[in-house]
Design an enzyme around this catalytic site. Structure first.
Site, PDB file in Angstrom:
ATOM      1  N   SER A 174      -3.902   8.643   2.497  1.00  0.00           N
ATOM      2  CA  SER A 174      -2.961   9.540   3.140  1.00  0.00           C
ATOM      3  C   SER A 174      -3.371  11.026   3.354  1.00  0.00           C
ATOM      4  O   SER A 174      -3.490  11.953   2.332  1.00  0.00           O
ATOM      5  CB  SER A 174      -1.766   9.685   2.882  1.00  0.00           C
ATOM      6  OG  SER A 174      -0.848  10.601   3.338  1.00  0.00           O
ATOM      7  N   LYS A 216      -7.459   1.318   0.283  1.00  0.00           N
ATOM      8  CA  LYS A 216      -7.092   1.927   1.212  1.00  0.00           C
ATOM      9  C   LYS A 216      -7.501   3.150   1.370  1.00  0.00           C
ATOM     10  O   LYS A 216      -7.469   4.797   0.303  1.00  0.00           O
ATOM     11  CB  LYS A 216      -5.623   2.091   1.724  1.00  0.00           C
ATOM     12  CG  LYS A 216      -5.371   2.204   3.404  1.00  0.00           C
ATOM     13  CD  LYS A 216      -3.742   2.189   3.365  1.00  0.00           C
ATOM     14  CE  LYS A 216      -3.645   2.340   5.021  1.00  0.00           C
ATOM     15  NZ  LYS A 216      -2.190   2.056   5.518  1.00  0.00           N
ATOM     16  N   THR A 244      -8.658   1.685   8.368  1.00  0.00           N
ATOM     17  CA  THR A 244      -8.523   2.565   7.608  1.00  0.00           C
ATOM     18  C   THR A 244      -6.773   2.894   7.984  1.00  0.00           C
ATOM     19  O   THR A 244      -6.105   2.860   8.723  1.00  0.00           O
ATOM     20  CB  THR A 244      -9.544   3.775   8.373  1.00  0.00           C
ATOM     21  OG1 THR A 244      -9.083   3.826  10.357  1.00  0.00           O
ATOM     22  CG2 THR A 244     -10.985   2.927   8.007  1.00  0.00           C
TER      23      THR A 244
END
EC number: 1.3.5.2
Length: 344
Positions: A174, A216, A244
């Site tokens: 993130s 991730k 992604t």
């Protein structure tokens, strides 16, 4: 009411409020037992990471951060649901406004910042839900935790969610938590995966069953980073990779209203770059690690592109916002058609 009729109303609202209202309406429809009649469940049985899925189209993390709506979302026909990102302690996330629609590009920019009610709240919801399919739980670190101590947060969440998850996703990609993406590189990644995998192995022994571990990653990776991450996945025997997350790039949206907002860009503009990164990981990993493709899927054809690039399964999020729940069945059918054509 069809999504096509509801969308103009929702798109005239503040994006975050519209998100909350949509989930609330979905939950009401679920409790009224009408969702299953409208959307149903398409079967395209898929084996991945040692798990059996009814179909290879899942919900990406972020839409249901706290697991409040698992049963309702499952009735849209998903083959699996991923909830989170969840952190050890509840946190409010970044200040509002933090969610922006770029309608001309079928895109979204968000800087939510892992807003969630904490891992224990999510676990209660997972325990309470009636959904019998696979539930992935996406874990992260609290914003207040220094990146040097990030492993402590991930291990804590891993311990809490292990007996409740079908698979566990480690989110280090993130762009909305300071320095989080630093964990994708060099010794930081090695240290993190070492801590997580050591505890993961202990938990598998303690509980007597194995829960797959998934990483991730971001689309904003250069070839050297792809090579390094791929080797780490193999060295630590990580089960899967989600490619992604959102991108920091603004190519194609820089001149649009709100196109310069800080945060991660998702939706149609990220489709090409995320599929490229997926293909690069596929080439490096050569089938040794399961791949889940996500990013810019807004049609069945885009879902097939992910499969062609090496994905075993796909996930949806932003495409649902623009195309509606019918996108789920469209993707399932297109992937099924692709596999049928390959066999003939």
């Amino acid at each position: 009411m069809s999504y096509a009729l509801l969308r103009p109303f929702l798109f005239n609202m503040d994006p975050e409020h519209a998100h909350e209202m949509t989930l609330s309406l979905l939950d009401k429809a679920h409790k009224a037992r009408v969702l299953g009649l409208v959307y149903g469940q398409s079967m395209q049985p898929t084996d991945c990471m040692g798990l059996q899925f009814s179909n290879p189209v899942g919900l990406a993390a972020g839409l249901d951060k706290n697991g409040d709506y698992i049963d309702a979302l499952a009735e849209l026909g998903f083959g699996f649901i991923e909830v989170g990102t969840v952190t050890p302690k509840p946190q409010a996330g970044n200040d509002r406004p933090r969610l922006f629609r770029l309608k001309q590009a079928d895109a979204i920019i968000n800087r939510m910042g892992f807003n969630n009610e904490g891992v224990d709240y999510l676990i209660e919801n997972v325990q309470r839900c009636k959904y019998k399919g696979n539930i992935g739980i996406n874990i992260g670190k609290n914003a207040a935790t220094p990146v040097e101590k990030a492993a402590d947060d991930y291990v804590y969440c891993l311990e809490r969610v292990y007996p409740h998850a079908s698979y566990i996703t480690v989110n280090i990609s993130s762009p909305n938590t300071a320095n989080l993406r630093d964990l994708q590189s060099g010794e930081a990644l090695t240290h993190l995966l070492d801590a997580i995998k050591n505890r993961h192995s202990q938990l598998a022994t303690e509980y007597g069953f194995y829960v797959p571990l998934v990483l991730k990653v971001a689309p904003d990776l250069d070839p050297i980073q792809v090579d390094y991450i791929s080797q780490q996945l193999l060295d630590f025997e990580i089960d899967g990779l989600i490619a992604t997350n959102t991108t920091l790039s603004r190519v194609g949206v820089e001149d649009l209203p709100d196109g310069d907002q800080a945060g991660g860009l998702s939706g149609r503009p990220v489709s090409h770059i995320s599929t490229q990164i997926l293909q690069q990981f596929s080439d490096q990993l050569d089938g040794k690690v399961a791949l889940i493709g996500v990013g810019g899927i807004d049609s069945g054809a885009k879902a097939v592109k992910k499969i062609e690039a090496g994905a075993d399964m796909v996930q949806l999020y932003s495409g649902l916002i623009y195309k509606g729940p019918g996108l789920v069945q469209s993707c399932i059918q297109s992937i099924g058609g692709y596999y049928d054509a390959m066999e003939n």
